[in-house]
Enzyme design. Sequence first.
Site, mmCIF file in Angstrom:
data_model
loop_
_atom_site.group_PDB
_atom_site.id
_atom_site.type_symbol
_atom_site.label_atom_id
_atom_site.label_comp_id
_atom_site.label_asym_id
_atom_site.label_seq_id
_atom_site.Cartn_x
_atom_site.Cartn_y
_atom_site.Cartn_z
ATOM 1 N N HIS A 47 39.682 3.042 34.423
ATOM 2 C CA HIS A 47 39.245 1.673 34.145
ATOM 3 C C HIS A 47 38.810 1.055 35.478
ATOM 4 O O HIS A 47 39.347 1.422 36.531
ATOM 5 C CB HIS A 47 40.442 0.907 33.561
ATOM 6 C CG HIS A 47 40.157 -0.477 33.088
ATOM 7 N ND1 HIS A 47 40.069 -1.548 33.940
ATOM 8 C CD2 HIS A 47 39.959 -0.976 31.844
ATOM 9 C CE1 HIS A 47 39.838 -2.646 33.238
ATOM 10 N NE2 HIS A 47 39.766 -2.326 31.962
ATOM 11 N N ASP B 281 48.507 4.129 36.105
ATOM 12 C CA ASP B 281 48.061 2.982 35.312
ATOM 13 C C ASP B 281 48.484 3.247 33.864
ATOM 14 O O ASP B 281 47.876 4.050 33.166
ATOM 15 C CB ASP B 281 46.532 2.859 35.458
ATOM 16 C CG ASP B 281 45.928 1.870 34.477
ATOM 17 O OD1 ASP B 281 46.652 1.338 33.620
ATOM 18 O OD2 ASP B 281 44.706 1.640 34.572
ATOM 19 N N GLN C 174 47.425 1.689 28.822
ATOM 20 C CA GLN C 174 47.151 2.171 27.463
ATOM 21 C C GLN C 174 48.217 3.146 26.966
ATOM 22 O O GLN C 174 48.095 3.680 25.864
ATOM 23 C CB GLN C 174 45.782 2.882 27.418
ATOM 24 C CG GLN C 174 44.611 1.984 27.756
ATOM 25 C CD GLN C 174 44.350 0.911 26.698
ATOM 26 O OE1 GLN C 174 44.856 0.990 25.574
ATOM 27 N NE2 GLN C 174 43.560 -0.087 27.045
ATOM 28 N N LYS D 229 48.759 -5.903 25.960
ATOM 29 C CA LYS D 229 48.406 -4.695 25.198
ATOM 30 C C LYS D 229 49.639 -4.136 24.491
ATOM 31 O O LYS D 229 49.561 -3.220 23.689
ATOM 32 C CB LYS D 229 47.806 -3.642 26.130
ATOM 33 C CG LYS D 229 46.470 -4.064 26.739
ATOM 34 C CD LYS D 229 45.891 -2.961 27.575
ATOM 35 C CE LYS D 229 44.824 -3.443 28.535
ATOM 36 N NZ LYS D 229 43.557 -3.800 27.909
ATOM 37 N N CYS E 47 34.803 -1.412 30.504
ATOM 38 C CA CYS E 47 35.237 -1.454 31.912
ATOM 39 C C CYS E 47 35.453 -0.049 32.453
ATOM 40 O O CYS E 47 36.399 0.195 33.223
ATOM 41 C CB CYS E 47 36.502 -2.291 32.084
ATOM 42 S SG CYS E 47 36.250 -4.014 31.717
HETATM 43 N N1 PLP Z 1 43.828 -0.053 32.952
HETATM 44 C C1 PLP Z 1 43.488 0.321 31.725
HETATM 45 C C2 PLP Z 1 43.556 1.764 31.358
HETATM 46 C C3 PLP Z 1 43.090 -0.630 30.803
HETATM 47 O O1 PLP Z 1 42.744 -0.256 29.568
HETATM 48 C C4 PLP Z 1 43.049 -1.993 31.185
HETATM 49 C C5 PLP Z 1 42.565 -3.018 30.251
HETATM 50 O O2 PLP Z 1 41.771 -2.754 29.377
HETATM 51 C C6 PLP Z 1 43.423 -2.324 32.474
HETATM 52 C C7 PLP Z 1 43.815 -1.335 33.336
HETATM 53 C C8 PLP Z 1 43.420 -3.746 32.944
HETATM 54 O O3 PLP Z 1 44.398 -4.455 32.288
HETATM 55 P P1 PLP Z 1 44.511 -6.047 32.433
HETATM 56 O O4 PLP Z 1 43.149 -6.578 32.115
HETATM 57 O O5 PLP Z 1 45.534 -6.420 31.432
HETATM 58 O O6 PLP Z 1 44.915 -6.323 33.828
#
Ligand code: PLP
Length: 406
Positions: free
Chosen positions: A123, A200, A203, A226, A364
Amino acid sequence: MSFDIEAVRNDFPIFEQTTRGKPLVFLDSAASAQKPRPVLDAMWELYTTSYANIHRGVYELSERSTAAFEASREKVRRFIGAADAREIVFVRGTTEAINLVAATFARARVGSGDEVLITHMEHHSNIVPWQLLCDQAGARLRVAPIDDRGALQMDEFEKLITPRTKLAAFAHVSNALGTVNPVRELVELAHREGVPVLVDGAQAVPHQAVDVQELGCDFYAFSSHKLFGPSGVGVLWGRAEHLEAMPPYQSGGEMVLTVSFEKSTWNDIPHKFEAGTPDIAGVVGLGAAIDYLTGLGLDAVTTYERTLLDYATHALEAIPGLRLIGTAPHKAAVLSFALDGVHPHDVGTILDREGIAVRTGHHCAQPVMERFGVPATVRASLALYNRESDVDALVSGLQRVREVFR
Ligand code: PLP
């Protein structure tokens, strides 16, 4: 633990409505998940019975508010199997958690000629902070490739770990492809060369049990929104020895022990990283979301979603001209696809008229789109409240798209 899908749906007030005159079919939980009543109730209760600023007041309300806030920290600790509640830092979300590590831990160890290793499926929030850091430090961002199914090429990842590598950062589960990475194996490869690892987990946590000690990583990040909790809150878990050695991130109230114009000293972890008044009710809501998920049983959720993902995968594979993007052997509940001759945004718009919410765009994850030669995909993401009838509605909606674009 058995899984009663109808009871689960009844816990989510949002499903009581229609959209575009049709029952709501919500297939965008990877972007943000809906909230069950206990989460809303917990926040309502805090605001109506116990709300005050935390860690400051000597009066009863503040004590109650602080206790509710800190109880959530302990819930998070248990939820991810951390050794110590001091290792749980509340932040705004995954993005802020990654930026925190990049600006402190990594900033102190990445210098000119060094390397940071990520993967091609990240992401943007697990790409750009490292890119900025590398630019500032004169370091190089290395990217481990993925194969045509969207699985990480492990041998290439291993080859990219060199004495210059100062940190590896990768997703537990890819938001654009659904790929589940073998975190434990990857951590072992990195640690063998003394390379610390940030995972990270944005998900992953809504779909499977996570134990950070078992995974062996150094940092783990995720977002409450999420995970069926409120937005504006997230978690950075870090090993205590790292957090203790790291310089502060943001500064201000709460993160200090003493302040004078000559010098300030820092509070203990995790407070050293929690400058200013946090989202108190948000953290309490996150605690309630964790209670809710734990009550359902994460293993039951995983099993239920796996069956649903298989059902959805077969249903979509049977649609002529539909190409699934992300077919790795280990996947979580994400179905990204392209439909021959129809732009994903048009697919999304027509589905919306049928009351079906999907995400369209690059999610993203522009490098993933570029890897698969598409500008965007349609993404249907499943969560514990989806049922086979949602998938059937999606399939009918896609037939409708075909009729429009015949
Ligand atoms: N990492 C992953 C894999 C994501 O799917 C997302 C959000 O879609 C993020 C990071 C960023 O999360 P946040 O926008 O809640 O900070």
